[in-house]
Structures are given as structure tokens and as C-alpha cells.
Write a protein that holds these residues in place. Structure first.
Motif, PDB file in Angstrom:
ATOM      1  N   GLN A  16       0.842  -1.150  -0.193  1.00 28.99           N
ATOM      2  CA  GLN A  16      -0.075   0.020   0.013  1.00 28.99           C
ATOM      3  C   GLN A  16       0.901   1.273  -0.048  1.00 28.99           C
ATOM      4  O   GLN A  16       0.404   2.040  -0.709  1.00 28.99           O
ATOM      5  CB  GLN A  16      -0.995  -0.158   1.169  1.00 28.99           C
ATOM      6  N   GLU A  17       1.962   1.385   1.080  1.00 31.58           N
ATOM      7  CA  GLU A  17       2.765   2.347   1.041  1.00 31.58           C
ATOM      8  C   GLU A  17       3.383   2.549  -0.279  1.00 31.58           C
ATOM      9  O   GLU A  17       3.778   3.743  -0.712  1.00 31.58           O
ATOM     10  CB  GLU A  17       3.624   2.399   2.114  1.00 31.58           C
ATOM     11  N   LYS A  18       3.959   1.375  -1.100  1.00 35.30           N
ATOM     12  CA  LYS A  18       4.847   1.528  -2.094  1.00 35.30           C
ATOM     13  C   LYS A  18       3.951   2.450  -3.246  1.00 35.30           C
ATOM     14  O   LYS A  18       4.473   3.226  -4.053  1.00 35.30           O
ATOM     15  CB  LYS A  18       5.366   0.302  -2.576  1.00 35.30           C
ATOM     16  N   GLU A  19       2.775   1.823  -3.502  1.00 36.65           N
ATOM     17  CA  GLU A  19       1.815   2.280  -4.479  1.00 36.65           C
ATOM     18  C   GLU A  19       1.461   3.686  -4.119  1.00 36.65           C
ATOM     19  O   GLU A  19       1.655   4.354  -4.950  1.00 36.65           O
ATOM     20  CB  GLU A  19       0.610   1.460  -4.366  1.00 36.65           C
ATOM     21  N   ARG A  20       1.232   4.200  -2.902  1.00 36.16           N
ATOM     22  CA  ARG A  20       1.230   5.531  -2.450  1.00 36.16           C
ATOM     23  C   ARG A  20       2.256   6.227  -2.732  1.00 36.16           C
ATOM     24  O   ARG A  20       2.240   7.624  -3.631  1.00 36.16           O
ATOM     25  CB  ARG A  20       0.800   5.903  -1.125  1.00 36.16           C
ATOM     26  N   ILE A  21       3.414   5.833  -2.597  1.00 36.77           N
ATOM     27  CA  ILE A  21       4.810   6.740  -2.779  1.00 36.77           C
ATOM     28  C   ILE A  21       4.893   6.894  -4.388  1.00 36.77           C
ATOM     29  O   ILE A  21       5.170   7.884  -4.737  1.00 36.77           O
ATOM     30  CB  ILE A  21       6.039   6.227  -2.133  1.00 36.77           C
ATOM     31  N   ILE A  22       4.651   5.945  -5.232  1.00 28.96           N
ATOM     32  CA  ILE A  22       4.670   5.882  -6.614  1.00 28.96           C
ATOM     33  C   ILE A  22       4.046   6.902  -7.000  1.00 28.96           C
ATOM     34  O   ILE A  22       4.227   7.762  -7.923  1.00 28.96           O
ATOM     35  CB  ILE A  22       4.722   4.365  -7.173  1.00 28.96           C
ATOM     36  N   ALA A  23       2.713   6.866  -6.690  1.00 29.51           N
ATOM     37  CA  ALA A  23       1.512   7.765  -7.188  1.00 29.51           C
ATOM     38  C   ALA A  23       1.850   9.200  -6.777  1.00 29.51           C
ATOM     39  O   ALA A  23       1.775  10.220  -7.469  1.00 29.51           O
ATOM     40  CB  ALA A  23       0.190   7.233  -6.576  1.00 29.51           C
ATOM     41  N   ASP A  24       2.549   9.476  -5.548  1.00 32.15           N
ATOM     42  CA  ASP A  24       2.887  10.972  -5.111  1.00 32.15           C
ATOM     43  C   ASP A  24       4.097  11.225  -6.002  1.00 32.15           C
ATOM     44  O   ASP A  24       3.885  12.384  -6.443  1.00 32.15           O
ATOM     45  CB  ASP A  24       3.216  10.916  -3.609  1.00 32.15           C
ATOM     46  N   PHE A  25       4.962  10.344  -6.282  1.00 31.35           N
ATOM     47  CA  PHE A  25       6.062  10.864  -7.102  1.00 31.35           C
ATOM     48  C   PHE A  25       5.585  11.082  -8.619  1.00 31.35           C
ATOM     49  O   PHE A  25       5.978  12.283  -9.242  1.00 31.35           O
ATOM     50  CB  PHE A  25       7.058   9.494  -7.221  1.00 31.35           C
ATOM     51  N   GLU A  26       4.741  10.241  -9.118  1.00 31.40           N
ATOM     52  CA  GLU A  26       4.153  10.309 -10.429  1.00 31.40           C
ATOM     53  C   GLU A  26       3.518  11.966 -10.549  1.00 31.40           C
ATOM     54  O   GLU A  26       3.700  12.629 -11.493  1.00 31.40           O
ATOM     55  CB  GLU A  26       3.502   9.446 -10.969  1.00 31.40           C
ATOM     56  N   ARG A  27       2.692  12.010  -9.698  1.00 31.74           N
ATOM     57  CA  ARG A  27       1.878  13.386  -9.529  1.00 31.74           C
ATOM     58  C   ARG A  27       2.931  14.596  -9.590  1.00 31.74           C
ATOM     59  O   ARG A  27       2.445  15.390 -10.208  1.00 31.74           O
ATOM     60  CB  ARG A  27       1.005  13.406  -8.344  1.00 31.74           C
ATOM     61  N   GLU A  28       3.580  14.614  -8.712  1.00 34.52           N
ATOM     62  CA  GLU A  28       4.620  15.780  -8.693  1.00 34.52           C
ATOM     63  C   GLU A  28       5.618  15.761  -9.766  1.00 34.52           C
ATOM     64  O   GLU A  28       5.852  16.855 -10.272  1.00 34.52           O
ATOM     65  CB  GLU A  28       5.541  15.497  -7.087  1.00 34.52           C
ATOM     66  N   TYR A  29       5.975  14.825 -10.194  1.00 36.84           N
ATOM     67  CA  TYR A  29       6.934  14.873 -11.525  1.00 36.84           C
ATOM     68  C   TYR A  29       6.328  15.209 -12.439  1.00 36.84           C
ATOM     69  O   TYR A  29       6.772  16.298 -13.234  1.00 36.84           O
ATOM     70  CB  TYR A  29       7.479  13.260 -11.672  1.00 36.84           C
ATOM     71  N   PHE A  30       5.161  14.941 -13.097  1.00 35.97           N
ATOM     72  CA  PHE A  30       4.425  15.288 -14.099  1.00 35.97           C
ATOM     73  C   PHE A  30       3.764  16.841 -13.976  1.00 35.97           C
ATOM     74  O   PHE A  30       3.742  17.418 -14.706  1.00 35.97           O
ATOM     75  CB  PHE A  30       3.565  14.329 -14.586  1.00 35.97           C
ATOM     76  N   ALA A  31       3.540  17.003 -12.656  1.00 38.90           N
ATOM     77  CA  ALA A  31       3.091  18.607 -12.314  1.00 38.90           C
ATOM     78  C   ALA A  31       4.316  19.541 -12.647  1.00 38.90           C
ATOM     79  O   ALA A  31       3.804  20.434 -13.345  1.00 38.90           O
ATOM     80  CB  ALA A  31       2.464  18.431 -11.164  1.00 38.90           C
ATOM     81  N   ARG A  32       5.142  19.157 -12.281  1.00 42.29           N
ATOM     82  CA  ARG A  32       6.184  20.253 -12.532  1.00 42.29           C
ATOM     83  C   ARG A  32       6.544  19.933 -13.855  1.00 42.29           C
ATOM     84  O   ARG A  32       7.142  21.164 -14.531  1.00 42.29           O
ATOM     85  CB  ARG A  32       7.510  19.692 -11.543  1.00 42.29           C
ATOM     86  N   LEU A  33       6.490  19.066 -14.596  1.00 44.00           N
ATOM     87  CA  LEU A  33       7.067  18.769 -15.886  1.00 44.00           C
ATOM     88  C   LEU A  33       6.063  19.499 -16.918  1.00 44.00           C
ATOM     89  O   LEU A  33       6.609  20.355 -17.623  1.00 44.00           O
ATOM     90  CB  LEU A  33       7.238  17.358 -16.374  1.00 44.00           C
ATOM     91  N   LEU A  34       4.834  19.207 -16.812  1.00 41.54           N
ATOM     92  CA  LEU A  34       3.825  19.950 -17.345  1.00 41.54           C
ATOM     93  C   LEU A  34       3.934  21.877 -17.061  1.00 41.54           C
ATOM     94  O   LEU A  34       3.626  22.217 -18.128  1.00 41.54           O
ATOM     95  CB  LEU A  34       2.405  19.547 -16.957  1.00 41.54           C
ATOM     96  N   SER A  35       4.322  22.176 -15.719  1.00 39.80           N
ATOM     97  CA  SER A  35       4.450  23.366 -15.523  1.00 39.80           C
ATOM     98  C   SER A  35       5.796  23.998 -16.275  1.00 39.80           C
ATOM     99  O   SER A  35       5.443  25.166 -17.145  1.00 39.80           O
ATOM    100  CB  SER A  35       4.926  23.712 -13.951  1.00 39.80           C
ATOM    101  N   ARG A  36       6.740  23.149 -16.412  1.00 41.10           N
ATOM    102  CA  ARG A  36       7.975  23.589 -17.106  1.00 41.10           C
ATOM    103  C   ARG A  36       7.605  23.783 -18.649  1.00 41.10           C
ATOM    104  O   ARG A  36       8.200  24.523 -19.387  1.00 41.10           O
ATOM    105  CB  ARG A  36       9.071  22.790 -17.042  1.00 41.10           C
ATOM    106  N   THR A  37       6.724  23.031 -19.095  1.00 37.38           N
ATOM    107  CA  THR A  37       6.510  23.007 -20.770  1.00 37.38           C
ATOM    108  C   THR A  37       5.133  23.627 -21.136  1.00 37.38           C
ATOM    109  O   THR A  37       4.716  23.439 -22.089  1.00 37.38           O
ATOM    110  CB  THR A  37       6.204  21.515 -21.293  1.00 37.38           C
ATOM    111  N   ASP A  38       4.694  24.636 -19.978  1.00 35.03           N
ATOM    112  CA  ASP A  38       3.301  25.210 -20.245  1.00 35.03           C
ATOM    113  C   ASP A  38       2.301  24.368 -20.817  1.00 35.03           C
ATOM    114  O   ASP A  38       1.395  24.774 -21.498  1.00 35.03           O
ATOM    115  CB  ASP A  38       3.471  26.340 -21.268  1.00 35.03           C
ATOM    116  N   GLY A  39       2.453  23.128 -19.921  1.00 36.70           N
ATOM    117  CA  GLY A  39       1.154  22.066 -20.288  1.00 36.70           C
ATOM    118  C   GLY A  39       1.116  21.535 -21.639  1.00 36.70           C
ATOM    119  O   GLY A  39       0.271  20.724 -21.939  1.00 36.70           O
ATOM    120  N   ASN A  40       2.235  21.718 -22.297  1.00 39.31           N
ATOM    121  CA  ASN A  40       2.481  20.942 -23.810  1.00 39.31           C
ATOM    122  C   ASN A  40       2.825  19.221 -23.419  1.00 39.31           C
ATOM    123  O   ASN A  40       3.883  19.110 -23.057  1.00 39.31           O
ATOM    124  CB  ASN A  40       3.614  21.321 -24.599  1.00 39.31           C
ATOM    125  N   ILE A  41       1.685  18.378 -23.563  1.00 37.77           N
ATOM    126  CA  ILE A  41       1.959  16.989 -23.543  1.00 37.77           C
ATOM    127  C   ILE A  41       2.974  16.384 -24.222  1.00 37.77           C
ATOM    128  O   ILE A  41       3.666  15.635 -23.737  1.00 37.77           O
ATOM    129  CB  ILE A  41       0.560  16.395 -23.184  1.00 37.77           C
TER     130      ILE A  41
END
Length: 66
Positions: A16-41
Motif C-alpha cells: 500500500q505504501e509503495k503504491e502511494r509513494i509511486i503515485a505521489d512521485f508521478e503526480r509531483e513529477y508530471f505536475a512540475r514537468l507540465l509546468s515547465r512545458t506550459d502544459g505541452n504534453i
């Protein structure tokens, strides 16, 4: 900055904790990445080294409102 460190809950079940940590990482990683690319997927996918469709799939699963 809280997003810089994902902290495990060592009292939670491992899987459960591994899944939560991976989900948190993905959410943060892609939020920052999309911010850097002005939402350009497409650009974000190139930077992340994944296919655009894979990124769209991940975003759909980590951000249900998208």
C-alpha cells in the motif's frame, strides 16, 4: 519544500505504501514537468522519455478530473 521529499509511512503495509509513494512521485513529477512545458504534453513526454499516449494515460490515472 514538501514536494522535494516523499516520506514513507513505515507503519503502513508495504504494498500500500509503495503504491502511494509511486503515485505521489508521478503526480509531483508530471505536475512540475507540465509546468515547465506550459502544459505541452508532447514536449513533456519527450523530456520524460516516454510516448505521448503513455503520458496521457498516466495523467488520466493520476488526475481523474483531467
Amino acid at each position: 519544500h514538501d514536494g522535494d521529499m516523499i516520506r514513507p509511512d513505515f507503519d503502513a503495509p508495504f504494498k500500500q505504501e509503495k503504491e502511494r509513494i509511486i503515485a505521489d512521485f508521478e503526480r509531483e513529477y508530471f505536475a512540475r514537468l507540465l509546468s515547465r512545458t506550459d502544459g505541452n504534453i508532447s514536449k513533456a513526454a519527450r523530456i520524460a522519455g516516454i510516448h505521448r499516449k503513455s503520458l496521457e494515460y498516466l495523467l488520466k490515472n493520476i488526475e481523474p478530473d483531467r
